[in-house]
Motif scaffolding. Structure first.
Motif, mmCIF file in Angstrom:
data_model
loop_
_atom_site.group_PDB
_atom_site.id
_atom_site.type_symbol
_atom_site.label_atom_id
_atom_site.label_comp_id
_atom_site.label_asym_id
_atom_site.label_seq_id
_atom_site.Cartn_x
_atom_site.Cartn_y
_atom_site.Cartn_z
ATOM 1 N N THR A 170 0.833 -1.202 0.000
ATOM 2 C CA THR A 170 0.000 0.000 0.000
ATOM 3 C C THR A 170 0.869 1.256 0.000
ATOM 4 O OG1 THR A 170 -1.816 -1.100 1.168
ATOM 5 C CG2 THR A 170 -1.750 1.297 1.283
ATOM 6 N N PRO A 213 -5.045 -0.941 4.252
ATOM 7 C CA PRO A 213 -4.725 0.228 3.427
ATOM 8 C C PRO A 213 -5.029 1.548 4.128
ATOM 9 C CG PRO A 213 -5.778 -1.451 2.090
ATOM 10 C CD PRO A 213 -5.902 -1.897 3.507
ATOM 11 N N LEU A 215 -2.214 4.422 5.111
ATOM 12 C CA LEU A 215 -2.275 5.822 4.705
ATOM 13 C C LEU A 215 -2.236 6.740 5.924
ATOM 14 C CD1 LEU A 215 -4.987 5.668 1.895
ATOM 15 C CD2 LEU A 215 -2.511 5.846 1.615
ATOM 16 N N GLY A 231 -7.392 8.484 0.177
ATOM 17 C CA GLY A 231 -7.079 7.243 -0.524
ATOM 18 C C GLY A 231 -8.131 6.845 -1.539
ATOM 19 N N ILE A 283 -6.359 4.101 -4.074
ATOM 20 C CA ILE A 283 -5.591 3.165 -3.247
ATOM 21 C C ILE A 283 -6.422 1.929 -2.898
ATOM 22 C CG2 ILE A 283 -4.364 2.861 -1.064
ATOM 23 C CD1 ILE A 283 -2.936 4.720 -3.030
ATOM 24 N N TYR A 284 -7.716 2.128 -2.679
ATOM 25 C CA TYR A 284 -8.570 1.009 -2.276
ATOM 26 C C TYR A 284 -9.006 0.230 -3.520
ATOM 27 C CZ TYR A 284 -8.607 3.951 1.865
ATOM 28 O OH TYR A 284 -8.219 4.722 2.925
ATOM 29 N N GLU A 285 -8.598 -1.025 -3.586
ATOM 30 C CA GLU A 285 -8.802 -1.825 -4.801
ATOM 31 C C GLU A 285 -10.099 -2.621 -4.796
ATOM 32 O OE1 GLU A 285 -5.345 -4.236 -5.297
ATOM 33 O OE2 GLU A 285 -4.031 -2.549 -5.808
ATOM 34 N N LYS A 314 2.041 1.945 -3.408
ATOM 35 C CA LYS A 314 0.964 2.453 -4.271
ATOM 36 C C LYS A 314 0.817 3.965 -4.084
ATOM 37 C CE LYS A 314 -2.439 -0.424 -3.182
ATOM 38 N NZ LYS A 314 -3.799 -1.025 -3.231
ATOM 39 N N PHE A 315 0.969 4.422 -2.855
ATOM 40 C CA PHE A 315 0.916 5.865 -2.633
ATOM 41 C C PHE A 315 2.059 6.566 -3.364
ATOM 42 C CE2 PHE A 315 2.836 9.451 -0.432
ATOM 43 C CZ PHE A 315 1.818 10.386 -0.577
ATOM 44 N N LYS A 358 1.450 7.749 -6.806
ATOM 45 C CA LYS A 358 0.481 8.827 -7.012
ATOM 46 C C LYS A 358 0.872 10.128 -6.317
ATOM 47 C CE LYS A 358 -2.685 6.057 -8.978
ATOM 48 N NZ LYS A 358 -3.977 5.780 -8.345
#
Length: 585
Positions: free
Chosen positions: A343, A402, A406, A449, A454-456, A346-347, A350
């Motif tokens: 996670t 996640p 964050l 997020g 971020i949240y899949e 992933k941040f 972005k």
């Protein structure tokens, strides 16, 4: 001089102010204000309550905490407040006016804590002085002087513990303790040191297991031997002494009531904690009402997720499904840590779309130490570290990870705090942490997020909503416990019914709120302030609104009371939403 002139001063000040131009008055007031906070900060450093500029080493001493020095600190801060109140904020320049608002609130909070003698309760369900000192053993040492200073610190530890124990006895005598029910099992961190088989088995020996290249090999064995002897002969006996006191005297005599309003100071004490942790003048009834209203909004969003995943059943059934289905839980601590790292990365992908300024400080992802994990939060973050609790894996839902990441890492605490520390030309006191701002920002980061992608899965989005509900419910639970007579069981039931937190998390969290009044109020009220400021800026600026400039403007403040944040966004809007950082030529 201000204090010495006494009652004559106000009239003289008014006449002098009228005779000066606004620019002269600002220069004069700025100088007086800077003199006050510069003097006070140097005093804090002397008292070991703050670090001097550029001081990255290990301190050779521990701060004094005995009653005499605590009373002296109260008198000192009350004197500073009198000096501050002799300055009219309107006479200050715009930049110093912000500093004044931050600084006066900070000193007032420090003075209140001394006035209510909070130092007589250096333990709660979340932490204690005997766990705080162990963090020094976990930081990296860089020089041989760090090691020598650390050995001096270990030598001073028994005296420090005796002072804290005396404070606890004083608090016990007047009923100023955490509730007894919240202290059960909290002796594990003491026994892990006191009953360790060898000094090498304690956390205090950690720095001596490996040395940096700066420490000569010829010195290393001698340092190890000194450390082992000090831990065995000094540190472990000190922990054993506190352990016996805690088990045999403190816990059995700790208060049986829950509410902060039942403690010495009563309602005034709880209101002082509300002011400290929310930086507002809201009262318990107002906060409770806000919490109930926000919980209703979040529950509506939760039902939307339930429809999306086509769950057949009500909210309690869905929460039970989330708490018990194996698909939502890691099998090993390593899996939990790796998912947290995923996670965080992933941040990173972005980050430049949402922030113009990125902090230089990176962070590590680490497991919470075993001696603290059973009663620790799910995670905690700050400059350089994101601690993930891998204890009791069936209590650590992957769908919530996640949002947790964050909040605690980036763009939450491990991002916001370094940004604050990296700001140039700001007074040292501006780098202090204000809970309403810092926790509010971290909770805002969880919501962000969603925008960042971020949240899949819907379940991860629900995990975010559960965390939102968790923080909104704190407004209800904290005020319920401390001002409305709620029981521990009532508070636990409210969290179980309104969030997807595990039973273990609910129990540890409620005990934290009971023993740390007001702190739980920071999060949601802070997030609401940031969201309101953003909505206002978006509406006023329209197409000119740039999310990166807004985020940079908020974070550049460092950590400020919520009214100061709102005032800064007023300026941001008036200036057309420009970046707070000058463009490179």
């Amino acid at each position: 001089m201000i204090k010495q002139l006494g009652a004559v001063l106000p009239t003289a000040c008014v006449l002098l102010s009228l005779a000066m131009s606004p620019a002269q008055a600002a220069t004069n007031a700025d100088t007086r204000f800077k003199t006050i906070y510069t003097k006070e900060w140097k005093w804090r450093v002397t008292e070991r309550l703050a670090r001097a500029d550029g001081d990255q080493g290990v301190s050779p001493v521990l701060a004094r905490v005995d009653a005499l020095v605590q009373e002296a600190r109260q008198r000192y801060w009350e004197g500073i407040l009198k000096e501050l109140d002799a300055i009219r904020p309107a006479d200050l320049s715009p930049g110093e006016r912000v500093n004044f608002a931050v600084y006066r609130a900070q000193v007032a909070s420090l003075a209140d804590a001394q006035r209510f003698r909070e130092y007589e309760q250096p333990v709660n369900a979340d932490s204690a002085f005997w766990t705080d000192v162990t963090f020094g053993a976990r930081r990296p040492f860089k020089t041989i002087e760090d090691y020598r200073n650390y050995l001096r610190q270990l030598t001073a530890l028994p005296a420090y513990f005796e002072q804290e124990t005396a404070n606890m006895r004083a608090g016990l005598a007047r009923g100023f303790t955490p509730p007894r029910v919240t202290l059960a099992g909290r002796d594990v961190a003491l026994s892990s040191i006191a009953d360790a088989r060898t000094p090498q088995d304690t956390v205090f020996f950690t720095p001596f297991k490996t040395f940096p290249a700066s420490v000569p090999a010829s010195e290393q064995e001698a340092l190890r031997s000194q450390a082992a002897a000090l831990i065995r002969d000094t540190v472990q006996p000190a922990y054993g002494k506190v352990l016996a006191f805690f088990r045999d005297e403190y816990v059995p005599k700790a208060r049986t009531t829950l509410a902060a309003t039942s403690m010495p100071g009563g309602q005034a004490y709880y209101q002082s904690k509300i002011v400290e942790f929310t930086t507002t003048n809201l009262n318990a009834d107002q906060i409770h009402t806000i919490g109930l209203a926000e919980m209703a909004k979040i529950r509506a969003e939760m039902h939307g997720i339930m429809k999306k995943v086509e769950f057949k059943g009500d909210l309690p059934a869905f929460l039970q499904f989330l708490r018990t289905d194996p698909q939502f839980y890691a099998k090993t601590p390593q899996e939990l840590l790796m998912r947290a790292a995923w996670t965080a990365k992933k941040f990173d992908a972005k980050a430049d779309q949402y922030f113009g300024y990125l902090p230089r400080r990176r962070f590590a992802i680490l497991p919470v130490p075993d001696d603290q994990a059973p009663f620790y939060t799910a995670g905690r973050g700050g400059p350089g570290s994101y601690w993930v609790n891998t204890y009791n894996l069936p209590a650590r839902a992957l769908y919530s990870l996640p949002a947790l990441t964050l909040h605690e890492s980036a763009p939450g605490h491990a991002f916001q705090m370094p940004v604050a520390q990296e700001q140039k030309n700001v007074p040292n006191f501006r780098r202090a942490y204000i809970s309403a701002f810092g926790e509010g920002w971290a909770l805002y980061a969880e919501r962000l997020g969603t925008e960042m992608g971020i949240y899949e899965t819907p379940y991860e989005e629900f995990g975010m909503l559960s965390y939102q509900a968790w923080r909104a419910s704190r407004l209800v639970v904290d005020t319920g416990i401390h001002a409305k007579g709620w029981t521990r069981e009532q508070a636990q039931a409210y969290l179980m019914e309104n969030t997807a937190l595990s039973k273990h998390e609910v129990e540890t969290e409620v005990d934290r709120y009971i023993s740390w009044p007001g702190q739980a109020l920071s999060y949601y009220l802070g997030q609401m302030a940031i969201q309101e400021a953003r909505a206002r800026a978006e509406k006023a600026l329209g197409a000119k609104f740039d999310i990166r400039n807004f985020h940079d403007t908020v974070l550049q403040l460092g950590s400020v009371p919520l009214p100061v944040l709102q005032q800064r966004i007023d300026v941001f809007i008036a200036e057309g939403g420009k970046s707070p950082y000058p463009k490179e030529s």
